[in-house]
Design a protein around this motif. Structure first.
Motif, mmCIF file in Angstrom:
data_model
loop_
_atom_site.group_PDB
_atom_site.id
_atom_site.type_symbol
_atom_site.label_atom_id
_atom_site.label_comp_id
_atom_site.label_asym_id
_atom_site.label_seq_id
_atom_site.Cartn_x
_atom_site.Cartn_y
_atom_site.Cartn_z
ATOM 1 N N TYR A 46 0.815 -1.216 0.000
ATOM 2 C CA TYR A 46 0.000 0.000 0.000
ATOM 3 C C TYR A 46 0.851 1.269 0.000
ATOM 4 N N ASN A 47 1.726 1.403 0.976
ATOM 5 C CA ASN A 47 2.519 2.624 1.081
ATOM 6 C C ASN A 47 3.512 2.737 -0.063
ATOM 7 N N GLY A 48 4.110 1.605 -0.451
ATOM 8 C CA GLY A 48 5.053 1.633 -1.565
ATOM 9 C C GLY A 48 4.389 2.107 -2.848
ATOM 10 N N ALA A 49 3.217 1.560 -3.135
ATOM 11 C CA ALA A 49 2.485 1.985 -4.334
ATOM 12 C C ALA A 49 2.096 3.458 -4.237
ATOM 13 N N SER A 50 1.687 3.904 -3.066
ATOM 14 C CA SER A 50 1.321 5.313 -2.884
ATOM 15 C C SER A 50 2.520 6.239 -3.079
ATOM 16 N N ILE A 51 3.681 5.787 -2.658
ATOM 17 C CA ILE A 51 4.900 6.592 -2.809
ATOM 18 C C ILE A 51 5.334 6.651 -4.274
ATOM 19 N N LEU A 52 5.237 5.519 -4.977
ATOM 20 C CA LEU A 52 5.723 5.447 -6.354
ATOM 21 C C LEU A 52 4.759 6.045 -7.378
ATOM 22 N N PHE A 53 3.466 6.068 -7.082
ATOM 23 C CA PHE A 53 2.480 6.514 -8.071
ATOM 24 C C PHE A 53 2.738 7.924 -8.608
ATOM 25 N N PRO A 54 3.077 8.911 -7.785
ATOM 26 C CA PRO A 54 3.350 10.243 -8.345
ATOM 27 C C PRO A 54 4.524 10.255 -9.328
ATOM 28 N N PHE A 55 5.529 9.412 -9.087
ATOM 29 C CA PHE A 55 6.655 9.325 -10.017
ATOM 30 C C PHE A 55 6.217 8.708 -11.343
ATOM 31 N N LEU A 56 5.349 7.723 -11.271
ATOM 32 C CA LEU A 56 4.807 7.103 -12.472
ATOM 33 C C LEU A 56 3.966 8.098 -13.267
ATOM 34 N N ARG A 57 3.110 8.836 -12.577
ATOM 35 C CA ARG A 57 2.292 9.870 -13.244
ATOM 36 C C ARG A 57 3.176 10.865 -13.974
ATOM 37 N N SER A 58 4.233 11.310 -13.319
ATOM 38 C CA SER A 58 5.145 12.284 -13.908
ATOM 39 C C SER A 58 5.867 11.703 -15.121
ATOM 40 N N ALA A 59 6.329 10.460 -15.009
ATOM 41 C CA ALA A 59 7.040 9.827 -16.120
ATOM 42 C C ALA A 59 6.125 9.660 -17.329
ATOM 43 N N ILE A 60 4.892 9.256 -17.108
ATOM 44 C CA ILE A 60 3.941 9.097 -18.212
ATOM 45 C C ILE A 60 3.642 10.439 -18.860
ATOM 46 N N ALA A 61 3.474 11.471 -18.054
ATOM 47 C CA ALA A 61 3.242 12.807 -18.616
ATOM 48 C C ALA A 61 4.434 13.250 -19.459
ATOM 49 N N ASP A 62 5.638 12.994 -18.989
ATOM 50 C CA ASP A 62 6.851 13.385 -19.729
ATOM 51 C C ASP A 62 6.984 12.621 -21.044
ATOM 52 N N VAL A 63 6.748 11.309 -21.004
ATOM 53 C CA VAL A 63 6.884 10.490 -22.208
ATOM 54 C C VAL A 63 5.854 10.900 -23.256
ATOM 55 N N THR A 64 4.628 11.089 -22.838
ATOM 56 C CA THR A 64 3.598 11.450 -23.817
ATOM 57 C C THR A 64 3.812 12.859 -24.356
ATOM 58 N N LYS A 65 4.298 13.758 -23.523
ATOM 59 C CA LYS A 65 4.610 15.103 -23.998
ATOM 60 C C LYS A 65 5.714 15.063 -25.042
ATOM 61 N N SER A 66 6.715 14.224 -24.824
ATOM 62 C CA SER A 66 7.828 14.082 -25.760
ATOM 63 C C SER A 66 7.398 13.430 -27.070
ATOM 64 N N ALA A 67 6.278 12.726 -27.058
ATOM 65 C CA ALA A 67 5.782 12.055 -28.260
ATOM 66 C C ALA A 67 5.012 13.013 -29.170
ATOM 67 N N ASN A 68 5.023 14.286 -28.830
ATOM 68 C CA ASN A 68 4.363 15.318 -29.630
ATOM 69 C C ASN A 68 2.843 15.123 -29.691
ATOM 70 N N ILE A 69 2.285 14.674 -28.578
ATOM 71 C CA ILE A 69 0.837 14.615 -28.426
ATOM 72 C C ILE A 69 0.499 15.338 -27.133
ATOM 73 N N THR A 70 -0.765 15.546 -26.905
ATOM 74 C CA THR A 70 -1.177 16.174 -25.655
ATOM 75 C C THR A 70 -0.698 15.316 -24.487
ATOM 76 N N SER A 71 -0.041 15.941 -23.546
ATOM 77 C CA SER A 71 0.499 15.229 -22.394
ATOM 78 C C SER A 71 -0.613 14.497 -21.654
ATOM 79 N N LEU A 72 -0.359 13.237 -21.332
ATOM 80 C CA LEU A 72 -1.324 12.419 -20.612
ATOM 81 C C LEU A 72 -0.995 12.450 -19.128
ATOM 82 N N THR A 73 -1.895 12.968 -18.342
ATOM 83 C CA THR A 73 -1.729 12.988 -16.893
ATOM 84 C C THR A 73 -2.744 12.030 -16.294
ATOM 85 N N LEU A 74 -2.251 10.986 -15.649
ATOM 86 C CA LEU A 74 -3.146 10.026 -15.016
ATOM 87 C C LEU A 74 -3.952 10.703 -13.918
ATOM 88 N N PRO A 75 -5.180 10.267 -13.732
ATOM 89 C CA PRO A 75 -5.984 10.844 -12.651
ATOM 90 C C PRO A 75 -5.443 10.442 -11.285
#
Length: 87
Positions: A46-75
């Motif tokens: 539980y705590n590990g997933a809660s700690i890592l989730f913001p980093f995952l959200r940020s990484a996904i936003a960065d990757v999708t932004k770099s792909a020249n599409i609208t940045s995807l931010t997970l809810p």
């Protein structure tokens, strides 16, 4: 079809989304020696997933932004409820 694709949005194929993305994330955690193994595993689950989730959200936003599409931010999610619902 990969069921993980439906973790965030429903009707992936019907809506013809332009891509799929799989991004694993790994964390290393430690605890005091006197902590019971079962308690440690529960904490990591539980705590590990809660700690890592913001980093995952940020990484996904960065990757999708770099792909020249609208940045995807997970809810934002209730990680405990999400894990319990999927178990």
């Amino acid at each position: 079809m990969d069921s993980a694709r439906h973790l965030i949005w429903d009707e992936v194929e019907k809506n013809n989304y332009p891509f799929t993305l799989s991004m694993p994330i790994l964390g290393f955690f430690s605890a005091d020696e006197d902590m019971e193994a079962d308690d440690f595993l529960t904490m990591c689950k539980y705590n590990g997933a809660s700690i890592l989730f913001p980093f995952l959200r940020s990484a996904i936003a960065d990757v999708t932004k770099s792909a020249n599409i609208t940045s995807l931010t997970l809810p934002l999610i209730n990680v405990k409820k999400f894990i319990d619902d999927k178990s």
